[in-house]
Design a protein around this motif. Structure first.
Motif, PDB file in Angstrom:
ATOM      1  N   ILE A 149       0.867  -1.170   0.000  1.00 45.32           N
ATOM      2  CA  ILE A 149       0.000   0.000   0.000  1.00 45.32           C
ATOM      3  C   ILE A 149       0.904   1.219   0.000  1.00 45.32           C
ATOM      4  CG2 ILE A 149      -1.813   1.278   1.205  1.00 45.32           C
ATOM      5  CD1 ILE A 149      -2.732  -1.267   2.472  1.00 45.32           C
ATOM      6  N   PRO A 150       0.887   2.031  -1.058  1.00 49.78           N
ATOM      7  CA  PRO A 150       1.775   3.197  -1.115  1.00 49.78           C
ATOM      8  C   PRO A 150       1.627   4.077   0.121  1.00 49.78           C
ATOM      9  CG  PRO A 150       0.714   2.851  -3.226  1.00 49.78           C
ATOM     10  CD  PRO A 150       0.061   1.894  -2.262  1.00 49.78           C
ATOM     11  N   GLY A 151       2.769   4.455   0.693  1.00 54.41           N
ATOM     12  CA  GLY A 151       2.759   5.337   1.849  1.00 54.41           C
ATOM     13  C   GLY A 151       2.779   4.620   3.182  1.00 54.41           C
ATOM     14  N   LEU A 152       2.538   3.310   3.202  1.00 52.37           N
ATOM     15  CA  LEU A 152       2.542   2.549   4.452  1.00 52.37           C
ATOM     16  C   LEU A 152       3.663   1.510   4.432  1.00 52.37           C
ATOM     17  CD1 LEU A 152      -1.269   1.896   5.081  1.00 52.37           C
ATOM     18  CD2 LEU A 152       0.171   3.691   6.054  1.00 52.37           C
ATOM     19  N   ASN A 153       4.183   1.192   5.621  1.00 56.81           N
ATOM     20  CA  ASN A 153       5.261   0.210   5.724  1.00 56.81           C
ATOM     21  C   ASN A 153       4.709  -1.215   5.692  1.00 56.81           C
ATOM     22  OD1 ASN A 153       7.283   2.084   5.791  1.00 56.81           O
ATOM     23  ND2 ASN A 153       7.428   2.167   8.005  1.00 56.81           N
ATOM     24  N   LEU A 154       4.015  -1.535   4.608  1.00 55.43           N
ATOM     25  CA  LEU A 154       3.462  -2.876   4.418  1.00 55.43           C
ATOM     26  C   LEU A 154       4.170  -3.534   3.240  1.00 55.43           C
ATOM     27  CD1 LEU A 154       1.366  -5.033   5.186  1.00 55.43           C
ATOM     28  CD2 LEU A 154      -0.209  -3.937   3.578  1.00 55.43           C
ATOM     29  N   TRP A 155       4.794  -4.687   3.516  1.00 51.57           N
ATOM     30  CA  TRP A 155       5.660  -5.326   2.532  1.00 51.57           C
ATOM     31  C   TRP A 155       5.227  -6.770   2.295  1.00 51.57           C
ATOM     32  CZ3 TRP A 155       9.454  -2.140   0.524  1.00 51.57           C
ATOM     33  CH2 TRP A 155       9.690  -0.963   1.222  1.00 51.57           C
ATOM     34  N   PRO A 156       5.598  -7.338   1.135  1.00 49.68           N
ATOM     35  CA  PRO A 156       5.277  -8.751   0.863  1.00 49.68           C
ATOM     36  C   PRO A 156       6.117  -9.680   1.725  1.00 49.68           C
ATOM     37  CG  PRO A 156       6.615  -7.830  -0.902  1.00 49.68           C
ATOM     38  CD  PRO A 156       6.249  -6.679  -0.012  1.00 49.68           C
ATOM     39  N   SER A 157       5.694 -10.943   1.780  1.00 49.12           N
ATOM     40  CA  SER A 157       6.340 -11.907   2.676  1.00 49.12           C
ATOM     41  C   SER A 157       7.808 -12.133   2.340  1.00 49.12           C
ATOM     42  CB  SER A 157       5.586 -13.236   2.620  1.00 49.12           C
ATOM     43  OG  SER A 157       5.547 -13.736   1.282  1.00 49.12           O
ATOM     44  N   GLY A 158       8.158 -12.076   1.054  1.00 50.22           N
ATOM     45  CA  GLY A 158       9.549 -12.293   0.687  1.00 50.22           C
ATOM     46  C   GLY A 158      10.486 -11.276   1.306  1.00 50.22           C
ATOM     47  N   GLN A 159      10.003 -10.061   1.521  1.00 51.68           N
ATOM     48  CA  GLN A 159      10.840  -9.029   2.132  1.00 51.68           C
ATOM     49  C   GLN A 159      11.161  -9.376   3.582  1.00 51.68           C
ATOM     50  OE1 GLN A 159      12.109  -6.374   0.467  1.00 51.68           O
ATOM     51  NE2 GLN A 159      13.289  -5.907   2.316  1.00 51.68           N
ATOM     52  N   LEU A 160      10.234 -10.036   4.271  1.00 52.34           N
ATOM     53  CA  LEU A 160      10.477 -10.419   5.660  1.00 52.34           C
ATOM     54  C   LEU A 160      11.666 -11.358   5.768  1.00 52.34           C
ATOM     55  CD1 LEU A 160       9.795 -10.640   8.661  1.00 52.34           C
ATOM     56  CD2 LEU A 160       8.097 -12.388   8.067  1.00 52.34           C
ATOM     57  N   LEU A 161      11.730 -12.348   4.902  1.00 54.66           N
ATOM     58  CA  LEU A 161      12.837 -13.301   4.945  1.00 54.66           C
ATOM     59  C   LEU A 161      14.175 -12.601   4.713  1.00 54.66           C
ATOM     60  CD1 LEU A 161      11.249 -16.288   2.982  1.00 54.66           C
ATOM     61  CD2 LEU A 161      11.411 -15.967   5.468  1.00 54.66           C
ATOM     62  N   ARG A 162      14.162 -11.543   3.900  1.00 52.48           N
ATOM     63  CA  ARG A 162      15.400 -10.797   3.667  1.00 52.48           C
ATOM     64  C   ARG A 162      15.739  -9.886   4.848  1.00 52.48           C
ATOM     65  NH1 ARG A 162      13.068 -10.823  -1.535  1.00 52.48           N
ATOM     66  NH2 ARG A 162      12.000  -8.832  -1.204  1.00 52.48           N
ATOM     67  N   ASP A 163      14.697  -9.394   5.556  1.00 51.02           N
ATOM     68  CA  ASP A 163      14.931  -8.453   6.650  1.00 51.02           C
ATOM     69  C   ASP A 163      15.359  -9.137   7.950  1.00 51.02           C
ATOM     70  OD1 ASP A 163      14.291  -6.408   4.978  1.00 51.02           O
ATOM     71  OD2 ASP A 163      12.295  -6.027   5.825  1.00 51.02           O
ATOM     72  N   LEU A 164      14.961 -10.386   8.151  1.00 54.71           N
ATOM     73  CA  LEU A 164      15.222 -11.044   9.436  1.00 54.71           C
ATOM     74  C   LEU A 164      16.714 -11.121   9.760  1.00 54.71           C
ATOM     75  CD1 LEU A 164      12.598 -13.954   9.462  1.00 54.71           C
ATOM     76  CD2 LEU A 164      12.644 -11.920  10.912  1.00 54.71           C
ATOM     77  N   SER A 165      17.509 -11.486   8.779  1.00 52.81           N
ATOM     78  CA  SER A 165      18.946 -11.611   9.032  1.00 52.81           C
ATOM     79  C   SER A 165      19.548 -10.264   9.395  1.00 52.81           C
ATOM     80  CB  SER A 165      19.634 -12.191   7.789  1.00 52.81           C
ATOM     81  OG  SER A 165      21.030 -12.251   7.965  1.00 52.81           O
ATOM     82  N   ARG A 166      19.175  -9.223   8.671  1.00 53.84           N
ATOM     83  CA  ARG A 166      19.708  -7.895   8.959  1.00 53.84           C
ATOM     84  C   ARG A 166      19.287  -7.409  10.346  1.00 53.84           C
ATOM     85  NH1 ARG A 166      17.170  -5.266   5.359  1.00 53.84           N
ATOM     86  NH2 ARG A 166      15.627  -4.280   6.712  1.00 53.84           N
ATOM     87  N   GLU A 167      18.016  -7.642  10.695  1.00 54.09           N
ATOM     88  CA  GLU A 167      17.521  -7.179  11.992  1.00 54.09           C
ATOM     89  C   GLU A 167      18.121  -7.981  13.143  1.00 54.09           C
ATOM     90  OE1 GLU A 167      15.902  -4.495  12.536  1.00 54.09           O
ATOM     91  OE2 GLU A 167      15.733  -4.046  10.405  1.00 54.09           O
ATOM     92  N   GLN A 168      18.404  -9.246  12.939  1.00 56.08           N
ATOM     93  CA  GLN A 168      19.080 -10.021  13.978  1.00 56.08           C
ATOM     94  C   GLN A 168      20.462  -9.448  14.264  1.00 56.08           C
ATOM     95  OE1 GLN A 168      19.226 -14.216  13.097  1.00 56.08           O
ATOM     96  NE2 GLN A 168      17.299 -14.634  14.144  1.00 56.08           N
ATOM     97  N   THR A 169      21.167  -9.137  13.194  1.00 54.34           N
ATOM     98  CA  THR A 169      22.510  -8.559  13.367  1.00 54.34           C
ATOM     99  C   THR A 169      22.434  -7.213  14.063  1.00 54.34           C
ATOM    100  OG1 THR A 169      23.261  -9.681  11.349  1.00 54.34           O
ATOM    101  CG2 THR A 169      24.592  -7.845  12.151  1.00 54.34           C
ATOM    102  N   ARG A 170      21.474  -6.391  13.676  1.00 53.44           N
ATOM    103  CA  ARG A 170      21.331  -5.072  14.283  1.00 53.44           C
ATOM    104  C   ARG A 170      20.950  -5.190  15.761  1.00 53.44           C
ATOM    105  NH1 ARG A 170      17.256  -1.160  11.337  1.00 53.44           N
ATOM    106  NH2 ARG A 170      18.872  -1.402   9.728  1.00 53.44           N
ATOM    107  N   SER A 171      20.030  -6.094  16.084  1.00 51.58           N
ATOM    108  CA  SER A 171      19.600  -6.254  17.472  1.00 51.58           C
ATOM    109  C   SER A 171      20.755  -6.696  18.362  1.00 51.58           C
ATOM    110  CB  SER A 171      18.464  -7.276  17.555  1.00 51.58           C
ATOM    111  OG  SER A 171      17.331  -6.825  16.839  1.00 51.58           O
ATOM    112  N   GLU A 172      21.567  -7.598  17.858  1.00 53.13           N
ATOM    113  CA  GLU A 172      22.704  -8.074  18.644  1.00 53.13           C
ATOM    114  C   GLU A 172      23.748  -6.976  18.814  1.00 53.13           C
ATOM    115  OE1 GLU A 172      25.700 -11.947  18.731  1.00 53.13           O
ATOM    116  OE2 GLU A 172      24.545 -11.475  16.920  1.00 53.13           O
ATOM    117  N   ARG A 173      23.969  -6.195  17.765  1.00 50.58           N
ATOM    118  CA  ARG A 173      24.983  -5.146  17.825  1.00 50.58           C
ATOM    119  C   ARG A 173      24.551  -3.997  18.740  1.00 50.58           C
ATOM    120  NH1 ARG A 173      25.022  -3.974  12.782  1.00 50.58           N
ATOM    121  NH2 ARG A 173      23.705  -2.101  12.905  1.00 50.58           N
ATOM    122  N   GLU A 174      23.282  -3.615  18.700  1.00 52.97           N
ATOM    123  CA  GLU A 174      22.794  -2.452  19.438  1.00 52.97           C
ATOM    124  C   GLU A 174      22.082  -2.828  20.735  1.00 52.97           C
ATOM    125  OE1 GLU A 174      20.460  -0.144  16.776  1.00 52.97           O
ATOM    126  OE2 GLU A 174      22.023  -0.047  15.237  1.00 52.97           O
ATOM    127  N   ALA A 175      22.061  -4.114  21.090  1.00 52.84           N
ATOM    128  CA  ALA A 175      21.432  -4.581  22.329  1.00 52.84           C
ATOM    129  C   ALA A 175      19.975  -4.154  22.409  1.00 52.84           C
ATOM    130  CB  ALA A 175      22.209  -4.079  23.543  1.00 52.84           C
TER     131      ALA A 175
END
Length: 282
Positions: free
Chosen positions: A159-185
């Motif tokens: 939906i343009p303007g909202l942070n709503l993404w398809p499921s494939g984007q989640l699989l790509r984001d999980l690895s990045r967010e895990q790294t960020r969470s561990e680095r920034e506590a």
């Protein structure tokens, strides 16, 4: 954004086509006039309901309706509407389901059969050969569009303007967010929410409005949403989770997964949907 996606231009073209068909109704036979007015109505309704949004399904077989109307226009007055046979080439350029493509192929051949008696044999065969050639080329172009659109949609907000993404984007984001969470506590968790099918898009919009601007919501399937939330600690995350669920439809079930507990190797969307770690429902 509207000019980028040419919504206004497309709507104007539909209105112009409707007016052009309406002008043909003058002195038309009753059967031809009926099909013409049906086509005019369909074009007007399509233009009025045209929605600037990625969220609506592109799989709806509206091409079958337009193909039936095109066949009807040629069938009721082939001597007057014979030049519309070339519109089939444009029809096959549109991405469509397989059964719709088969239907339109049959309709195009039937259209040719109505026009063929008006021509001599060589002209009819030449018309058929040209129609088949253009249809094949148009279908090849449609396949290219399907591939291009598929790769684009994987990177588009639903939906343009909202942070709503398809499921494939989640699989790509999980690895990045895990790294960020561990680095920034930072404590991060994946909140998975199941709603009724007809509530999905309204719930998605509400969820997008409830989360922070730097967080994301994902559509996992026709009944499931996921939100990747960030908090300082598990206690704050639990409080936020209650607030988020309270702002959604009552008939929903949810479960959450701490982000650091998710094993990414071999992870699939089906696994996330079907394997709740802890469940709350209302």
């Amino acid at each position: 954004m509207q000019s980028k996606y040419k919504i206004r231009l497309l709507r104007a073209n539909l209105f112009a086509a409707a007016l052009a068909l309406a002008s043909w109704t003058y002195m038309a036979q009753p059967a031809a006039a009926l099909v013409l007015w049906l086509s005019v109505g369909w074009l007007f309704v399509t233009a009025l309901l045209l929605d600037f949004s990625h969220r609506r399904s592109k799989g709806l077989p509206w091409q079958a309706l337009s193909g039936a109307l095109l066949l009807g226009l040629i069938a009721v007055a082939p001597e007057r509407h014979s030049f519309l046979i070339w519109a089939w080439a444009a029809m096959f350029m549109l991405p469509q389901k397989r059964w719709v493509a088969v239907f339109n192929t049959c309709a195009a051949l039937i259209s040719w059969s109505f026009i063929a008696p008006l021509l001599n044999l060589p002209e009819a065969l030449l018309l058929l050969a040209a129609l088949i050639t253009l249809g094949v080329l148009s279908s090849a172009k449609a396949c290219q569009l399907i591939d291009i659109n598929g790769s684009i949609r994987k990177r588009l907000r639903l939906i343009p303007g909202l942070n709503l993404w398809p499921s494939g984007q989640l699989l790509r984001d999980l690895s990045r967010e895990q790294t960020r969470s561990e680095r920034e506590a930072i404590y991060a968790e994946l909140l998975i929410i199941q709603v009724k099918r007809h509530q999905l898009w309204s719930a998605a919009q509400k969820l997008c409005n409830l989360i922070y601007s730097f967080e994301h919501v994902y559509r996992l399937n026709n009944q499931t949403l996921a939100a990747l939330t960030l908090s300082h600690n598990p206690k704050e995350a639990a409080h936020r989770r209650k607030l988020l669920c309270a702002g959604l439809p009552e008939t929903q079930h949810s479960h959450h997964l701490p982000l650091m507990d998710i094993e990414l190797s071999g992870l699939s969307i089906e696994t996330l949907v079907q394997a709740p770690a802890s469940t709350t429902g209302s």
